[in-house]
Design an enzyme around this catalytic site. Structure first.
Site, PDB file in Angstrom:
ATOM      1  N   GLU A  70     -40.174 -40.823  -0.061  1.00 41.91           N
ATOM      2  CA  GLU A  70     -39.015 -39.934   0.105  1.00 41.91           C
ATOM      3  C   GLU A  70     -38.267 -39.689  -1.200  1.00 41.91           C
ATOM      4  OE1 GLU A  70     -39.661 -41.822   4.198  1.00 41.91           O
ATOM      5  OE2 GLU A  70     -39.631 -42.553   2.134  1.00 41.91           O
ATOM      6  N   PHE A 132     -33.327 -48.348  16.547  1.00 38.91           N
ATOM      7  CA  PHE A 132     -34.443 -48.461  15.614  1.00 38.91           C
ATOM      8  C   PHE A 132     -34.336 -47.364  14.545  1.00 38.91           C
ATOM      9  CE2 PHE A 132     -38.884 -47.231  14.529  1.00 38.91           C
ATOM     10  CZ  PHE A 132     -39.225 -48.377  13.816  1.00 38.91           C
ATOM     11  N   GLN A 133     -34.464 -47.768  13.299  1.00 37.82           N
ATOM     12  CA  GLN A 133     -34.389 -46.875  12.145  1.00 37.82           C
ATOM     13  C   GLN A 133     -33.062 -46.094  12.104  1.00 37.82           C
ATOM     14  OE1 GLN A 133     -38.047 -44.554  11.829  1.00 37.82           O
ATOM     15  NE2 GLN A 133     -38.951 -46.163  10.572  1.00 37.82           N
ATOM     16  N   LYS A 182     -31.824 -36.693  16.768  1.00 40.40           N
ATOM     17  CA  LYS A 182     -33.063 -36.263  17.395  1.00 40.40           C
ATOM     18  C   LYS A 182     -32.806 -35.464  18.676  1.00 40.40           C
ATOM     19  CE  LYS A 182     -37.691 -37.901  18.580  1.00 40.40           C
ATOM     20  NZ  LYS A 182     -38.620 -39.050  18.600  1.00 40.40           N
ATOM     21  N   MET A 501     -36.541 -48.551 -24.315  1.00 38.60           N
ATOM     22  CA  MET A 501     -35.108 -48.489 -24.613  1.00 38.60           C
ATOM     23  C   MET A 501     -34.450 -49.845 -24.392  1.00 38.60           C
ATOM     24  SD  MET A 501     -33.018 -46.410 -25.953  1.00 38.60           S
ATOM     25  CE  MET A 501     -33.406 -44.689 -25.690  1.00 38.60           C
TER      26      MET A 501
END
Length: 592
Positions: A70, A132-133, A182, A501
């Site tokens: 993602e 969930f999630q 959803k 760096m």
């Protein structure tokens, strides 16, 4: 890549013909994206977003690009937006989908990039129940977005999407999150058409600058003995590069760009003093410190530009600051003439006033100022051991790339680290939106996703990603996406076997205690590139740098990964150490 007029007309006709029909929330969302002209969306599916993915499957106007993480989705949409000026769009699922996207959202927010990120969410009835999630998307993203929405009613979907795009692209641009539960995505509502305009009482960004303030700025600027123009990413975001060039032509003043502003003014023009700031040029930083009137345009005086604010304030100067965002003005440095407005509009009005007044700069004073600048420039602060035939100097790779592509239609992305600074210093950007990098947040791993986002938008252009062996591994899985969607980019890894760096700071600030900055177990990048279906090239000898780049460019339809084994001891100079003033510069290892 804008949606064609025919496609918009067709979608609008379909919209008009189905005013009374009912659509699911996900279908309304996708239809709204079509009517916004969205052609590409980068994402990764998951349970909470499946209704949206089903709606995408049923149409062929918006192309979905399946990334491998993602974070890569948001970075790719970000790169697309930076190169095109259009709103980038990403789609992720709830929970870890959102948290994986946070780095990409914050990256875009720090650099004011217009984006809309659509996030799936658990059903509205389950929010707050530790489903969930589930995660608090609105709460998590609030500090790193321009605005965010939680869609609570399917009938609000079209209006919210319209507002999201409007907020993202107007005023000071930025990312906007639209969180879609959803059940809202599945629920039906009458399709009454997509709003033609947006009215938001609480959001009305100022576009036109105050005429009185612009006149004050004109008078102050034209009375200057040592004028200097300092510009940032705001010039590019406002598409005001043409106006900036006209102003410099009119005044013949010296000009500098920030890291984010490179390309707004041609780097090959003698009036350009190079990038300023922590790794800027001797002449750019000294001009910044010693000018008597500073015109700051679309820049924010951040810590990497002015160094220690107390040191910067030691020299008296008058400052004019043009910015679309009032909160950026006098935030770090007190200014004398603030102008809130769109950079393009303000520059046009400022030039009009200069012409109307007939005012001219004091030419003898300006000549003297240029003589002083040329004295600083004569130090040649960017010199390095360019003739070294024993080891590849990273600067040489960038210079070679520049010489080969300076007349080509090329875009350069970078990750973050030494390679980023060398690309900024040694590639001469003459056009806007050709240098794509993470400036504000300094996010490692952006280079490949940026490049593939640009290549999808600009398939006929050459797209090069300048990276390092550390940064590139953070999103290297997106090489798989490059293969699937035929986005043949060229990856140039300046591989010095260090987190360069970090190693440089440890050498200078920590007496050479290289704590965890050396990589003992690097992959074989040639074989790794080949495993992803691409071409890998190993370059260890300086004489092979140019042939390798030529070979990569010939392979127009292939992604090529070039592993340049560069000098592990090379540092980025000039350098201003933390806490120092911008003229307290280290010009080379002899200053350590």
């Amino acid at each position: 890549m804008e949606i064609s007029k025919a496609e918009i007309k067709s979608a609008a006709a379909a919209s008009a013909g189905s005013q009374s029909s009912e659509l699911r929330g996900a279908e309304i969302l996708v239809k709204a994206l079509q009517l916004e002209g969205v052609k590409h969306i980068w994402g990764y599916p998951g349970g909470a977003a499946l209704h949206i993915y089903d709606a995408l499957y049923k149409q062929d106007v918006v192309q979905h690009v399946l990334v491998r993480h993602e974070q890569g989705a948001v970075h790719a949409a970000d790169g697309f937006a930076r190169a095109t000026g259009e709103v980038g769009v990403a789609l992720v699922t709830s929970g870890p989908g959102v948290t994986n996207a946070v780095t990409g959202i914050a990256t875009a927010y720090m650099d004011s990039i217009p984006m809309v990120i659509i996030t799936g969410q658990v059903p509205a009835t389950a929010i707050g129940q530790d489903a969930f999630q589930e995660c608090d998307t609105v709460g998590i993203t609030r500090p790193i977005v321009k605005h965010n929405f939680l869609v609570k009613d399917v009938r609000q979907m079209a209006d919210i999407v319209k507002k999201a795009f409007h907020i993202a692209r107007t005023g000071r641009p930025g990312p906007v999150v639209v969180d879609v539960p959803k059940d809202i995505a599945f629920a039906k509502a009458p399709w009454t058409g997509y709003p033609e305009k947006v009215e938001m009482r609480s959001y009305n960004p100022v576009k036109k600058g105050h005429g009185g303030q612009i006149r004050k700025a004109m008078q102050l600027l034209m009375a200057a003995k040592r004028p200097y123009i300092y510009t940032g990413g705001g010039v590019l975001l406002s598409n005001a590069s043409g106006e900036l060039r006209q102003l410099v032509d009119m005044l013949n003043t010296p000009i500098t760009n920030t890291l984010m502003g490179l390309g707004a003014f041609p780097a090959t023009d003698r009036r350009f003093l190079g990038m300023l700031g922590m790794h800027g040029t001797w002449e750019a930083n000294n001009a910044m410190q010693n000018c008597d009137v500073l015109l700051a345009v679309g820049a924010r005086f951040d810590d990497r530009v002015i160094g220690n604010p107390k040191h910067f304030a030691q020299n008296e100067r008058k400052i004019i600051h043009i910015d679309i965002d009032p909160s950026s003005i006098s935030k770090r440095v007190k200014v004398d003439v603030p102008i809130v407005g769109d950079v393009k509009d303000v520059l046009i009005e400022l030039m009009g006033m200069i012409k109307e007044s007939g005012a001219k700069l004091d030419q003898p004073a300006l000549d003297s100022w240029w003589q002083q600048i040329e004295g600083w420039r004569a130090r040649d602060c960017m010199k390095y051991d360019s003739d070294n035939q024993d080891v590849i100097k990273p600067q040489k790779v960038i210079q070679t790339l520049w010489e080969m592509t300076k007349d080509a239609d090329a875009y350069i992305t970078s990750d973050v680290g030494q390679h980023q600074m060398w690309a900024a210093q040694y590639y001469k950007f003459n056009e806007p939106r050709r240098w794509i990098n993470s400036g504000g947040l300094g996010t490692m791993g952006v280079g490949i996703p940026y490049a593939m986002g640009i290549k999808l938008a600009k398939p006929e252009s050459e797209v090069f990603c300048v990276t390092g062996e550390g940064s590139v591994q953070m999103c290297i899985q997106e090489l798989s996406t490059c293969l699937q969607y035929n986005t043949p980019i060229k990856v140039l890894s300046l591989n010095n076997r260090y987190l360069g760096m970090v190693r440089q700071w440890q050498e200078i600030e920590y007496s050479g205690r290289y704590s965890h900055s050396y990589m003992d177990a690097l992959p074989n990048f040639v074989k790794l590139a080949e495993a992803y279906g691409h071409v890998g090239i190993l370059v260890e000898d300086p004489k092979d740098v140019e042939p390798a780049l030529r070979e990569a460019r010939k392979l127009k339809d292939r992604t090529v990964f070039i592993d340049f084994r560069t000098d592990p001891t090379e540092n980025v100079f000039p350098m201003v150490q933390a806490g120092k003033g911008i003229t307290e510069m280290l010009l080379g290892s002899e200053d350590l």
